[in-house]
Structures are given as C-alpha cells and as structure tokens.
Design a protein around this motif. Structure first.
Motif, short mmCIF file in Angstrom:
data_model
loop_
_atom_site.label_atom_id
_atom_site.label_comp_id
_atom_site.label_asym_id
_atom_site.label_seq_id
_atom_site.Cartn_x
_atom_site.Cartn_y
_atom_site.Cartn_z
N GLY A 152 -24.09 -21.54 20.33
CA GLY A 152 -23.82 -20.22 20.87
C GLY A 152 -23.86 -19.18 19.78
N SER A 153 -24.16 -17.97 20.15
CA SER A 153 -24.33 -16.91 19.17
C SER A 153 -22.99 -16.39 18.68
CB SER A 153 -25.13 -15.76 19.80
OG SER A 153 -26.39 -16.20 20.23
N LEU A 154 -22.93 -16.05 17.40
CA LEU A 154 -21.76 -15.41 16.84
C LEU A 154 -21.83 -13.91 17.13
CD1 LEU A 154 -21.48 -17.12 13.34
CD2 LEU A 154 -20.11 -17.57 15.36
N PRO A 155 -20.68 -13.26 17.24
CA PRO A 155 -20.70 -11.81 17.47
C PRO A 155 -21.32 -11.09 16.29
CG PRO A 155 -18.48 -12.54 16.95
CD PRO A 155 -19.31 -13.79 17.14
N PRO A 156 -22.07 -10.02 16.52
CA PRO A 156 -22.66 -9.26 15.41
C PRO A 156 -21.58 -8.56 14.60
CG PRO A 156 -22.99 -8.11 17.48
CD PRO A 156 -22.39 -9.44 17.83
N GLN B 261 -24.90 -1.45 7.45
CA GLN B 261 -25.43 -2.82 7.50
C GLN B 261 -24.95 -3.54 8.75
OE1 GLN B 261 -24.22 -6.26 4.80
NE2 GLN B 261 -26.27 -5.80 3.99
N ALA B 262 -25.89 -4.14 9.47
CA ALA B 262 -25.59 -4.92 10.67
C ALA B 262 -26.15 -6.33 10.50
CB ALA B 262 -26.18 -4.26 11.90
N GLN B 263 -25.38 -7.31 10.93
CA GLN B 263 -25.81 -8.71 10.86
C GLN B 263 -25.70 -9.35 12.23
OE1 GLN B 263 -23.30 -10.06 7.36
NE2 GLN B 263 -25.32 -10.65 6.58
N PHE B 264 -26.76 -10.09 12.60
CA PHE B 264 -26.83 -10.74 13.89
C PHE B 264 -27.10 -12.23 13.67
CE2 PHE B 264 -28.40 -6.44 14.06
CZ PHE B 264 -27.73 -5.87 15.14
N THR B 265 -26.39 -13.08 14.39
CA THR B 265 -26.59 -14.53 14.31
C THR B 265 -26.72 -15.09 15.71
OG1 THR B 265 -25.30 -14.68 12.27
CG2 THR B 265 -25.65 -16.72 13.49
N GLU B 266 -27.75 -15.91 15.94
CA GLU B 266 -27.93 -16.55 17.23
C GLU B 266 -28.45 -17.96 17.04
OE1 GLU B 266 -30.76 -14.42 19.50
OE2 GLU B 266 -32.39 -14.62 18.05
N SER B 267 -28.18 -18.82 18.01
CA SER B 267 -28.61 -20.21 17.94
C SER B 267 -30.05 -20.34 18.38
CB SER B 267 -27.72 -21.09 18.83
OG SER B 267 -26.39 -21.06 18.39
N THR B 268 -30.79 -21.22 17.72
CA THR B 268 -32.17 -21.52 18.08
C THR B 268 -32.23 -22.89 18.75
OG1 THR B 268 -32.66 -22.63 15.98
CG2 THR B 268 -32.90 -20.23 16.04
N GLU C 282 -29.03 -21.87 13.10
CA GLU C 282 -28.56 -20.51 13.38
C GLU C 282 -29.51 -19.51 12.72
OE1 GLU C 282 -25.68 -20.07 15.28
OE2 GLU C 282 -25.86 -22.23 15.51
N LYS C 283 -30.06 -18.60 13.49
CA LYS C 283 -30.95 -17.57 12.95
C LYS C 283 -30.14 -16.33 12.61
CE LYS C 283 -34.87 -14.62 14.20
NZ LYS C 283 -35.78 -14.19 15.28
N ASN C 284 -30.33 -15.82 11.39
CA ASN C 284 -29.58 -14.65 10.92
C ASN C 284 -30.52 -13.50 10.60
OD1 ASN C 284 -26.63 -15.73 10.32
ND2 ASN C 284 -28.06 -17.31 9.63
N ASP C 285 -30.21 -12.32 11.10
CA ASP C 285 -30.93 -11.10 10.77
C ASP C 285 -29.94 -10.11 10.15
OD1 ASP C 285 -33.35 -12.00 11.84
OD2 ASP C 285 -32.82 -11.32 13.84
N HIS D 62 -31.72 -18.56 7.92
CA HIS D 62 -31.10 -19.54 8.80
C HIS D 62 -29.88 -20.15 8.12
CE1 HIS D 62 -35.14 -19.21 10.55
NE2 HIS D 62 -34.60 -19.63 11.68
N SER D 63 -29.00 -20.68 8.94
CA SER D 63 -27.80 -21.34 8.42
C SER D 63 -27.37 -22.41 9.41
CB SER D 63 -26.67 -20.32 8.23
OG SER D 63 -26.28 -19.78 9.48
N SER D 64 -26.51 -23.30 8.93
CA SER D 64 -25.85 -24.25 9.82
C SER D 64 -24.49 -23.68 10.20
CB SER D 64 -25.67 -25.60 9.11
OG SER D 64 -24.70 -25.50 8.10
N PRO D 65 -23.84 -24.20 11.24
CA PRO D 65 -22.55 -23.63 11.65
C PRO D 65 -21.50 -23.68 10.56
CG PRO D 65 -23.43 -25.06 13.37
CD PRO D 65 -24.29 -25.26 12.17
#
Length: 229
Positions: free
Chosen positions: A10-14, A123-130, A148-151, A181-184
């Motif tokens: 599941g995606s983390l909150p931005p 600065q804004a960071q977004f994380t979502e699951s692939t 986890e994909k990070n922008d 990308h990252s792991s949980p």
C-alpha cells in the motif's frame, strides 16, 4: 509474515515540506505601499545570504550541515560578481519566523549589509507500491525487494532584496525530480537520501539560472540604478 506483508503493501502518504521567503517577509500579507520601482545602489555591495526560516520551526528535510553546504555553493556564484565586495552567510538563528523587514533591518545594522538573499524551498515526496510489492508475501520480500516507488520533486528559489528600500531586485529558481525505489523496511532512510539528492540537483539548476540573473543585474548595477520587476 503474512500480517507483516499486509501492513507493508500500500502507498505511504505523501510528504510536503516548504519554507517561504514571502511568509517571512510579509507574515500579515502585503499591507504596505509598493516599494520603489528604481533602486540606487552604492557599489561595491555587501550581501547577506540565508535560508528563509520555516513556518513555526518545522523540521527541515535536510540537516543544518547540508543547508550550509548548499548555501556555500550559492555564495560562490555571487562572489564571482564584481559588484559584490563581501558576502556573509547568515546563520539561520539570526532570522525569526515571520520576522519581516524589521528582522532584516536588525541584521543589516549588525552585519553592515546592503542586500539580502533569501533561499527557500518546496519539496514533495510520493511513495507507492509497484507489482514487485507482491513479493512481500515471501519471508525475505520486505527485507530485500525494493517494491516501493519513490518520487521526490524539489524547487529551490532565491530572492534578492534591497533591505533599505524593501524592493525585490531579482530572483532565480531551480528544480529537480529524483526517482528511486525502496523496500518497506528502508523507505524512511531512502526518502532522506532522495531528499538530499533532490536539493543537490535543484541547487545546481538554481545556480545556472542565478548566473543569468546576475549578469543582467551587473549590467544594470554598473549604471548605479537597478530596474525592479
């Protein structure tokens, strides 16, 4: 393991962190008369450089040491300009949240400055699951698989004010986007790494645009008068 995996997917909150030179200079909004459209400068100039303070002392996405290194890179761009005789990197503690031009005037008198450069960021960071996040259903998934994909998107802005007249002389901005990308289990550490990389790249972009703005400023300053925006 299944319970852990379910919590990981599941995606983390931005996250969104911002400091603003305008919040610092005009905490009550712009209520005063417009500043002079032409500013007469006495060369050479003494210039101060600092990060604008955060709203309510909120935590920065980078350390104070990293901020000072970034300011050092910006300072080098200004020092190349012949119209500037001295540049002072002003400690963050000298600027108070919502301090406004009264705060700048205190700094001007104590350090003998003519101009002030305020650096701010957004600065804004977004994380979502692939799709790779489904491997978290395995024992090693949450440890090894970076699903986890990070922008990370960063904007750096520098505004230059004549302290005495309160006039904005010029500004420059730079931006960057960092994808990774990252792991949980290492997402927070990776976010800090991506945040730092985003600031580095945005500062590089800012300095490139700053050189162009300084060239225009130098041409005007040779005549003793700077045309405001």
């Amino acid at each position: 393991v299944l319970a852990l995996a379910a919590g990981c997917v599941g995606s983390l909150p931005p996250t969104h962190r911002v400091n603003s030179a305008l919040d610092f200079l005009y905490p009550q909004g712009i209520t005063t008369a417009a500043p002079a459209s032409e500013v007469v400068l006495k060369l050479p100039l003494r210039v101060g450089l600092a990060f604008a303070p955060n709203r309510g002392y909120q935590r920065d996405p980078i350390t104070e040491e990293q901020k000072q290194k970034l300011l050092g890179r910006v300072a080098a761009a200004f020092k190349e300009n012949k119209a500037i005789s001295h540049l002072e990197v002003v400690p963050t503690t000298y600027l108070q949240p919502a301090g406004g031009f009264a705060n700048l005037d205190q700094i001007r008198k104590s350090l003998g400055l003519d101009l002030m450069v305020l650096v701010s960021y957004d600065q804004a960071q977004f994380t979502e699951s692939t799709r790779a996040s489904w491997t978290y259903l395995t024992v090693v998934g949450p440890l090894l698989i970076e699903g986890e994909k990070n922008d990370t998107r960063t904007v750096m802005d520098a505004v230059v004010y004549d302290i005495d007249s309160e006039a904005l002389l010029f500004r420059a901005a730079g931006e960057s986007t960092v994808n990774g990308h990252s792991s949980p289990l290492n997402v927070e550490r990776k976010r800090r790494v991506f945040a730092s990389e985003g600031f580095d790249k945005a500062t590089e972009s800012l300095i490139g645009n700053l050189h162009a703005a300084l060239d225009r400023f130098d041409e005007q300053a040779r005549n003793g008068t700077v045309q405001g925006p």
